[in-house]
Design an enzyme around this catalytic site. Structure first.
Site, mmCIF file in Angstrom:
data_model
loop_
_atom_site.group_PDB
_atom_site.id
_atom_site.type_symbol
_atom_site.label_atom_id
_atom_site.label_comp_id
_atom_site.label_asym_id
_atom_site.label_seq_id
_atom_site.Cartn_x
_atom_site.Cartn_y
_atom_site.Cartn_z
ATOM 1 N N THR A 40 10.071 -1.620 -9.192
ATOM 2 C CA THR A 40 10.262 -2.031 -7.859
ATOM 3 C C THR A 40 10.511 -3.285 -8.011
ATOM 4 O OG1 THR A 40 7.976 -2.257 -7.675
ATOM 5 C CG2 THR A 40 8.898 -0.108 -6.801
ATOM 6 N N ASN A 42 9.883 -6.640 -5.739
ATOM 7 C CA ASN A 42 8.854 -6.964 -4.560
ATOM 8 C C ASN A 42 9.257 -7.991 -3.748
ATOM 9 O OD1 ASN A 42 7.439 -5.567 -6.835
ATOM 10 N ND2 ASN A 42 5.745 -5.652 -5.649
ATOM 11 N N GLU A 117 7.853 -3.276 -1.580
ATOM 12 C CA GLU A 117 8.249 -2.863 -2.902
ATOM 13 C C GLU A 117 9.814 -2.164 -2.645
ATOM 14 O OE1 GLU A 117 5.391 -2.086 -5.972
ATOM 15 O OE2 GLU A 117 4.529 -1.139 -3.991
#
Ligand code: RBF
Ligand code: MG
Length: 181
Positions: A40, A42, A117
């Site tokens: 992910t 962020n 995220e």
């Protein structure tokens, strides 16, 4: 979670969507890739994201490398993270790409900080910490919940990815790509 719909949201994109964010990729908890196998990107959960209900959203995103920035190393929660600002990405990494986004406290992990995220459905050539990212949030998928196991969390995220693909295939959502292309 048992039965889940394969497509969500109205046929035509409806207010408050689209919600647009133009921000920078920051260092996360460092477990998206390593523990879950679901990397992910962020971003700060501020600006228009502050007002959003916690949960999982779907939409589009585009990574924009910061030219002229020198790669450096930063310590984030005891990890050395290379901030290359997207310099190592190739042309096919830089288009408008589908994404799923989690906003909240990550109940499964009992996090104390609110996080945002983004998992981008694309295999990137390299990392891109520090890069600029444009995001179009097009709709809501589900509330964030806790799970009995990490495996259940991974399964839920994989379902989110399928739901996002199906939901974004509709013409009104396809048109939203032009907001960041
Ligand atoms: N964390 C949770 O604790 N509960 C969730 O329901 C949840 N859903 C997520 C959905 C998506 C699409 C993504 C990308 C992440 C989700 N997470 C959730 C966050 C997950 O715990 C996080 O990515 C890892 O902890 C890595 O920081
Ligand atoms: Mg991350």
């Amino acid at each position: 979670m048992t039965e889940r719909p394969s497509i969500v949201g109205p046929e035509t994109m409806t207010a408050p969507f689209p919600i647009q964010v133009d921000t920078d990729i920051i260092g996360g908890f460092g477990r998206g890739s390593s523990e879950l196998g679901i990397p992910t990107a962020n971003i700060a959960a501020d600006g228009p994201l502050q007002q959003l209900d916690h949960g999982v959203y779907y939409g589009w995103t585009r990574v924009i490398p910061k030219v002229g920035k020198k790669t450096d190393s930063m310590k984030i929660k005891d990890r050395d993270v290379e901030f290359n600002y997207g310099a190592k990405l190739g042309p096919d990494d830089l288009g408008v790409l589908p994404m799923v986004m989690s906003i909240g406290w990550n109940p499964f992990y009992n996090n104390s900080e609110k996080s945002a995220e983004i998992h981008i459905m694309h295999k990137f050539k390299d990392t891109f910490y520090g890069s600029e990212i444009k995001v179009v949030i097009a709709g809501f998928i589900r509330e964030d919940t806790s799970f009995d196991s990490m495996d259940d969390l991974i399964k839920a995220i994989n379902t989110d990815i399928d739901v996002a693909h199906n939901s974004l295939a509709r013409p009104s959502y396809q048109e939203a790509k032009s907001l960041i292309s």
